[in-house]
Design a protein around this motif. Structure first.
Motif, PDB file in Angstrom:
ATOM      1  N   UNK A 171       0.828  -1.213   0.000  1.00  0.00           N
ATOM      2  CA  UNK A 171       0.000   0.000   0.000  1.00  0.00           C
ATOM      3  C   UNK A 171       0.861   1.261   0.000  1.00  0.00           C
ATOM      4  N   UNK A 172       1.951   1.252   0.767  1.00  0.00           N
ATOM      5  CA  UNK A 172       2.863   2.394   0.747  1.00  0.00           C
ATOM      6  C   UNK A 172       3.501   2.530  -0.636  1.00  0.00           C
ATOM      7  N   UNK A 173       3.869   1.384  -1.239  1.00  0.00           N
ATOM      8  CA  UNK A 173       4.418   1.418  -2.588  1.00  0.00           C
ATOM      9  C   UNK A 173       3.426   1.970  -3.597  1.00  0.00           C
ATOM     10  N   UNK A 174       2.158   1.586  -3.466  1.00  0.00           N
ATOM     11  CA  UNK A 174       1.131   2.104  -4.368  1.00  0.00           C
ATOM     12  C   UNK A 174       0.965   3.613  -4.200  1.00  0.00           C
ATOM     13  N   UNK A 175       1.024   4.077  -2.939  1.00  0.00           N
ATOM     14  CA  UNK A 175       0.926   5.522  -2.693  1.00  0.00           C
ATOM     15  C   UNK A 175       2.104   6.250  -3.325  1.00  0.00           C
ATOM     16  N   UNK A 176       3.319   5.691  -3.199  1.00  0.00           N
ATOM     17  CA  UNK A 176       4.490   6.298  -3.836  1.00  0.00           C
ATOM     18  C   UNK A 176       4.325   6.340  -5.337  1.00  0.00           C
ATOM     19  N   UNK A 177       3.730   5.289  -5.908  1.00  0.00           N
ATOM     20  CA  UNK A 177       3.508   5.250  -7.350  1.00  0.00           C
ATOM     21  C   UNK A 177       2.541   6.321  -7.804  1.00  0.00           C
ATOM     22  N   UNK A 178       1.522   6.577  -7.002  1.00  0.00           N
ATOM     23  CA  UNK A 178       0.575   7.647  -7.331  1.00  0.00           C
ATOM     24  C   UNK A 178       1.278   8.996  -7.350  1.00  0.00           C
TER      25      UNK A 178
END
Length: 551
Positions: free
Chosen positions: A516-523
């Motif tokens: 989830x943190x990785x997905x937020x960074x991707x956004x």
């Protein structure tokens, strides 16, 4: 070839240790087991930045071609290991390190060479193929190792030799330098600080999961603490030094580029969670599910690779497609969506029963493979397209460091989580189970209170953990015990199912958080960005709007 060799040994360890006549579970031999796994990963993680920067200075193709040659020499030496027992293990570890040097040369420069060779509107697909080869190789190695190792353990290393020879000749004959070399001095201080700091950190993590002084793990070991603290301090000093010198190995100014910094953060977290998933699924299949379904412990490494095929196939299909579409849509939506699918798969594994229906398990594998494929190629393409042309080698090396360090870190992180979960419930469950089948209290308690890492490693190697533990007990001490039941295929898996699931919940909860943190960074990587001025660090004025191709 490089990443197949990072995983082919994982599945082949039982046959390798039998081949060199060494029991890795005997006291004092666990280090050989860990270094057979970690030596390759530590070397690639530590050297990939240095070799990427050398590619910028001396030529990326030159370093890449040399990588093929070094890797092949290491592969040949591994095949002809002349020693047995501890000497044989040390020979294999040494030449695995040499393989790791060659692999680092390949990792550090392949993405930069492709970025040089392809225009921006075709780069995502090209890097997607490259990323599929890299990550897909780590899945394929599980199957290849499972097939070849039972025939002859040397085949595990020999399989690289013809490909290495072909690749060496082909690369020297075919590849031409297309990049402009950047004149610079070698950053000796940076190389030394980074190499020593990261090596100390990764070695400390390796030994942190081993028992120490009556504790289930070694995190209180003074040497482990020294490595962790000293490694972090050296890396902090490294960051300060690199920000102040003219020709840094690790170009800190690249982190000003939002697409570069966010993409690498997402890539690191994805790498840690993916590595942890691989190890946990292998232990789950080999230690519990396959024995419960009638497979002998010695055959579980091969079948674990076969039953993980849906993950491999899904990734190999999704990877190139995501690279193709990222050329048209940009990376943000595909990479973010991919990590969210990975998160859903982790949640599914968390609630799956320990003795699951295979079709439910296979469906989650496909979901994870598709999500990983959607993320990997667009993320790599976005990272490499965002940097100046004369920094692509350094950028590829930095990105490779995050990828390889993530895999190394995953061993420490997820084994620690699993061991912590098992330590809460396994000792009592194991003691009670042994007593119920005639094992005296003192013997049962002694086996039950052994560090859980021993049971994990035994299952990981395809050994029956109960049989291994009872073999260390004098026969007179367990006279009258129901040994037939205790050493059967089903006893240990049924016994450990509850404690193992408790550990899995902890492991996958951490993996969900990372994804989830990785997905937020991707956004937050921002709109599509392609660097168009090769000699300057980009500013917001250089940004290319989402969906618009670079001139």
């Amino acid at each position: 070839m490089a990443t197949v060799n990072s995983s082919i040994v994982i599945i082949s360890l039982p046959d390798i240790f039998r081949g060199i006549k060494l029991d890795p579970l005997q006291p004092g031999n666990v280090s050989y087991l860990l270094w057979m796994l970690m030596g390759f990963l530590v070397v690639t993680a530590v050297l990939v930045v240095t070799l990427g920067r050398l590619g910028d200075i001396y030529g990326r193709v030159k370093i890449y071609n040399l990588g093929f040659a070094v890797f092949t020499v290491g592969s040949v030496a591994l095949v002809f290991d002349p020693l047995t027992q501890s000497g044989g293990a040390l020979w294999l570890i040494l030449w695995r390190v040499v393989q790791g040097v060659g692999a680092a040369m390949l990792f550090a420069n392949s993405a930069a060479i492709l970025t040089d060779a392809f225009p921006a509107d075709r780069r995502g697909f090209a890097l997607g193929i490259n990323q599929v080869a890299a990550i897909g190789g780590s899945f394929i190695g599980l199957i290849v190792g499972g097939v070849l190792a039972p025939v002859d353990w040397r085949l595990v290393f020999f399989v690289s030799v013809p490909f290495g020879l072909l690749g060496t000749v082909w690369s020297y004959r075919s590849l031409r330098e297309t990049s402009t070399r950047s004149a610079a001095r070698i950053d000796w201080w940076g190389n030394a600080l980074f190499g020593v700091g990261l090596t100390a950190l990764l070695i400390a993590i390796t030994y942190g999961i081993q028992p120490y002084g009556g504790h289930t793990m070694g995190w209180t070991n003074p040497w482990v603490l020294s490595g962790l603290i000293g490694g972090v301090v050296l890396l902090v000093v490294f960051g300060v030094v690199e920000s102040r010198i003219t020709d840094p190995m690790f170009d800190m100014s690249l982190f000003r580029i939002q697409a570069f910094s966010a993409g690498n953060l997402a890539g690191l977290l994805s790498s840690i969670s993916r590595g942890g998933l691989q190890f946990m699924l292998i232990i789950w299949l080999q230690g519990i599910w396959l024995p419960l379904h009638g497979y002998s412990f010695s055959s579980t490494p091969l079948w674990a690779g076969i039953y993980l095929l849906p993950l491999t196939v899904a990734f190999l299909v999704a990877g190139p497609l995501s690279g193709y579409f990222s050329d048209r849509l940009g990376a943000r939506s595909l990479a973010t969506g991919g990590l969210l699918l990975v998160t859903l798969s982790f949640a599914g594994f968390m609630v799956l029963p320990t003795d699951f229906s295979y079709w439910a398990f296979a469906g989650l594998l496909v979901l994870n493979g598709v999500g990983s494929g959607l993320f990997s190629a667009p993320n790599t393409s976005a990272i490499m397209s965002s940097v100046p042309a004369n920094r692509r080698g350094a950028a590829a090396g930095m990105s490779g460091t995050f990828l390889n360090s993530g895999t190394s870190l995953s061993i420490g992180v997820f084994f620690t989580m699993m061991i912590a979960g098992l330590a809460q419930t396994l000792p009592q469950v194991l003691t009670d189970g042994l007593r119920a089948h005639g094992v005296p209290q003192a013997v049962a308690a002694g086996i039950g209170n052994q560090p859980p890492v021993g049971s994990l490693f035994a299952a990981f190697l395809g050994y029956n953990p109960i049989g291994t533990a009872l073999n260390a007990v004098p026969p007179s001490a367990i006279k009258g015990a129901d040994l037939g039941t205790l050493t059967s295929k089903q006893f240990f898996p049924q016994l450990i199912s509850g404690p193992f699931h408790h550990g899995l919940v902890i492991v996958f909860a951490v993996a969900i958080g990372m994804s989830l943190v990785g997905a937020a960074a991707s956004v937050f990587r921002g709109p599509r960005y392609i660097h168009t001025e090769p000699d300057t660090i980009p500013t917001p004025a250089n940004a290319v709007p989402e969906g618009q191709r670079s001139a």
